[in-house]
Write an enzyme that holds these catalytic residues in place. Structure first.
Site, PDB file in Angstrom:
ATOM      1  N   ASP A  48       1.223  -1.238  -0.109  1.00 55.17           N
ATOM      2  CA  ASP A  48       0.062   0.101  -0.496  1.00 55.17           C
ATOM      3  C   ASP A  48       0.882   1.558  -0.192  1.00 55.17           C
ATOM      4  OD1 ASP A  48      -2.808   1.469  -0.009  1.00 55.17           O
ATOM      5  OD2 ASP A  48      -2.708   1.263   2.230  1.00 55.17           O
ATOM      6  N   ARG A 106       0.045   8.157  -2.580  1.00 55.17           N
ATOM      7  CA  ARG A 106       0.601   8.603  -1.037  1.00 55.17           C
ATOM      8  C   ARG A 106       1.797   9.095  -1.912  1.00 55.17           C
ATOM      9  NH1 ARG A 106      -1.056   5.689   3.946  1.00 55.17           N
ATOM     10  NH2 ARG A 106      -1.369   4.147   2.217  1.00 55.17           N
ATOM     11  N   TRP A 107       2.651   7.939  -2.245  1.00 62.11           N
ATOM     12  CA  TRP A 107       4.171   8.363  -2.475  1.00 62.11           C
ATOM     13  C   TRP A 107       4.574   9.276  -3.614  1.00 62.11           C
ATOM     14  CZ3 TRP A 107       7.127   7.740  -7.220  1.00 62.11           C
ATOM     15  CH2 TRP A 107       8.945   7.418  -6.466  1.00 62.11           C
ATOM     16  N   ARG A 147       0.136  10.019  -9.460  1.00 65.34           N
ATOM     17  CA  ARG A 147      -0.071   8.498  -8.953  1.00 65.34           C
ATOM     18  C   ARG A 147       0.378   7.327  -9.601  1.00 65.34           C
ATOM     19  NH1 ARG A 147      -4.138   8.030  -5.065  1.00 65.34           N
ATOM     20  NH2 ARG A 147      -4.672   5.677  -5.470  1.00 65.34           N
ATOM     21  N   HIS A 161       2.879   4.117  -8.914  1.00 69.20           N
ATOM     22  CA  HIS A 161       2.177   2.470  -9.497  1.00 69.20           C
ATOM     23  C   HIS A 161       3.702   1.808  -9.938  1.00 69.20           C
ATOM     24  CE1 HIS A 161      -1.409   2.863  -7.495  1.00 69.20           C
ATOM     25  NE2 HIS A 161      -2.251   3.267  -8.319  1.00 69.20           N
ATOM     26  N   GLU A 182     -12.169  -4.976  -5.301  1.00 66.89           N
ATOM     27  CA  GLU A 182     -11.567  -3.019  -5.053  1.00 66.89           C
ATOM     28  C   GLU A 182     -11.440  -2.252  -5.287  1.00 66.89           C
ATOM     29  OE1 GLU A 182     -11.672  -5.476  -2.524  1.00 66.89           O
ATOM     30  OE2 GLU A 182     -14.018  -5.635  -1.344  1.00 66.89           O
ATOM     31  N   ASN A 183     -10.041  -2.459  -5.089  1.00 65.31           N
ATOM     32  CA  ASN A 183      -9.585  -1.769  -6.416  1.00 65.31           C
ATOM     33  C   ASN A 183     -10.379  -1.235  -7.839  1.00 65.31           C
ATOM     34  OD1 ASN A 183      -6.353  -2.709  -5.507  1.00 65.31           O
ATOM     35  ND2 ASN A 183      -7.491  -0.988  -5.054  1.00 65.31           N
ATOM     36  N   ARG A 196     -11.402   2.550  -8.605  1.00 64.74           N
ATOM     37  CA  ARG A 196     -10.949   3.388  -8.506  1.00 64.74           C
ATOM     38  C   ARG A 196     -10.774   3.768 -10.144  1.00 64.74           C
ATOM     39  NH1 ARG A 196      -5.049   2.989  -5.986  1.00 64.74           N
ATOM     40  NH2 ARG A 196      -6.377   1.678  -4.197  1.00 64.74           N
ATOM     41  N   SER A 243      -8.003  -5.665   4.637  1.00 68.97           N
ATOM     42  CA  SER A 243      -8.651  -5.273   3.781  1.00 68.97           C
ATOM     43  C   SER A 243      -9.340  -6.641   2.601  1.00 68.97           C
ATOM     44  CB  SER A 243      -7.274  -3.915   2.837  1.00 68.97           C
ATOM     45  OG  SER A 243      -6.921  -3.204   3.609  1.00 68.97           O
TER      46      SER A 243
HETATM   47  C1  FPP Z   1      -2.404   0.289  -3.671  1.00 69.00           C
HETATM   48  O1  FPP Z   1      -1.364   1.961  -3.534  1.00 69.00           O
HETATM   49  C2  FPP Z   1      -1.406  -0.187  -4.551  1.00 69.00           C
HETATM   50  C3  FPP Z   1      -1.730  -0.658  -5.933  1.00 69.00           C
HETATM   51  C4  FPP Z   1      -3.329  -0.239  -5.856  1.00 69.00           C
HETATM   52  C5  FPP Z   1      -1.102  -1.506  -6.681  1.00 69.00           C
HETATM   53  C6  FPP Z   1      -0.270  -2.276  -6.367  1.00 69.00           C
HETATM   54  C7  FPP Z   1       0.319  -1.977  -7.797  1.00 69.00           C
HETATM   55  C8  FPP Z   1       1.777  -2.512  -7.749  1.00 69.00           C
HETATM   56  C9  FPP Z   1       3.105  -1.938  -6.305  1.00 69.00           C
HETATM   57  C10 FPP Z   1       2.659  -2.176  -9.044  1.00 69.00           C
HETATM   58  C11 FPP Z   1       2.215  -3.228 -10.380  1.00 69.00           C
HETATM   59  C12 FPP Z   1       2.299  -4.786  -9.531  1.00 69.00           C
HETATM   60  C13 FPP Z   1       3.065  -5.239 -10.282  1.00 69.00           C
HETATM   61  C14 FPP Z   1       2.788  -7.028 -10.295  1.00 69.00           C
HETATM   62  C15 FPP Z   1       3.456  -4.460 -11.743  1.00 69.00           C
HETATM   63  P1  FPP Z   1      -2.420   3.085  -3.142  1.00 69.00           P
HETATM   64  O2  FPP Z   1      -2.813   3.618  -4.946  1.00 69.00           O
HETATM   65  O3  FPP Z   1      -3.833   2.424  -2.828  1.00 69.00           O
HETATM   66  O4  FPP Z   1      -1.733   3.418  -2.270  1.00 69.00           O
HETATM   67  P2  FPP Z   1      -2.456   4.892  -1.562  1.00 69.00           P
HETATM   68  O5  FPP Z   1      -3.647   3.889  -0.183  1.00 69.00           O
HETATM   69  O6  FPP Z   1      -0.925   5.989  -1.343  1.00 69.00           O
HETATM   70  O7  FPP Z   1      -3.448   5.183  -2.465  1.00 69.00           O
END
Ligand code: FPP
Length: 233
Positions: free
Chosen positions: A13, A17-18, A26, A30, A60-61, A65, A189
């Site tokens: 997660d 935010r990063w 955003r 990723h 949910e993503n 999203r 989650s």
């Molecule tokens: C959570 O960050 C991350 C995701 C919804 C996607 C995870 C995907 C990756 C790590 C990259 C792709 C992976 C592969 C294997 C190709 P968030 O967007 O929910 O962060 P936030 O909580 O700060 O908004």
């Protein structure tokens, strides 16, 4: 380290935010997140972890999203599945997935199947991506699997824990020993609800794109000090 976890699961997660902290869009978060996946995967294979399960996309993503971000994640995933073939082969890694894969776009499914086939004879470690995954959906899908089979008269008269787990997305998956969550939230989650019953949890405020091999070692060090009782004394 006295004991290594055999199976590590990670809720990755904090990509968004990063990026926001760095005033970047955003999707940059990723992209950096995908690079961390490679580094952590290679380290785990190197030190003898047997399975790494990563929560890459929750149901949910997929539902909540904006389309543009979902489309980007699908493209990133496709690129990853193509580009990382070498990493999988070099490190002896088998590729697996859990989740409602059949609901993903056809071209993504094709790449998934290709990588599974290419890596199926590897032996060192399993990398399992949870894609369009929800722990509740997995239990519901398993119950429906049992019901469908019951119609053929081939199921046991009573459902047991063992019987139910035979209908999960990967019936052979060992339960995780250690679950890491990045980004600081204290929640499961909807990840592996059934399988984490006795898993050790470790949460770090570190955002996933900042998660290094050093952070992984911090988690494993803490794990090695814990005494797992599985409900006993
Ligand atoms: C959570 O960050 C991350 C995701 C919804 C996607 C995870 C995907 C990756 C790590 C990259 C792709 C992976 C592969 C294997 C190709 P968030 O967007 O929910 O962060 P936030 O909580 O700060 O908004």
């Amino acid at each position: 380290m006295q004991k290594l976890p055999k199976h590590i699961a990670i809720i990755m997660d904090g990509n968004g935010r990063w990026a926001e902290q760095k005033k970047l869009p955003r999707f940059k978060g990723h992209e950096e997140g995908a690079r961390r996946v490679r580094a952590i995967t290679e380290e785990c294979a190197d030190i003898g972890i047997k399975q790494l399960t990563l929560y890459a996309l929750s149901t949910e993503n997929m539902l909540k999203r904006p389309k543009i971000e979902k489309d980007f994640l699908m493209e990133l995933l496709k690129l990853y599945l193509r580009k990382e073939r070498g990493t999988f082969m070099k490190n002896g890694i088998i590729f697996k997935t859990i989740g409602r894969i059949w609901e993903l776009p056809q071209d993504v499914q094709a790449e998934i199947n290709k990588l599974k086939k290419t890596t199926s004879a590897n032996r060192k470690m399993v990398l399992c991506l949870a894609l369009n995954y929800s722990g509740r959906a997995e239990i519901v899908d398993a119950v429906n699997g049992i019901l469908a089979r019951a119609k053929t008269g081939k199921t046991a008269a009573k459902v047991t824990e063992k019987e139910l787990s035979r209908y999960f997305y990967d019936p052979k998956m060992p339960e995780p020993d250690l679950l890491i969550r990045t980004g600081g939230e204290l929640r499961i989650s909807n990840f592996l609800l059934w399988q984490v019953a006795y898993t050790e949890l470790w949460v770090t405020p570190t955002l996933w794109p900042d998660f290094t091999v050093g952070t992984l070692y911090e988690a494993m060090q803490e794990y090695s000090k814990r005494h797992r009782r599985f409900g006993g004394l």
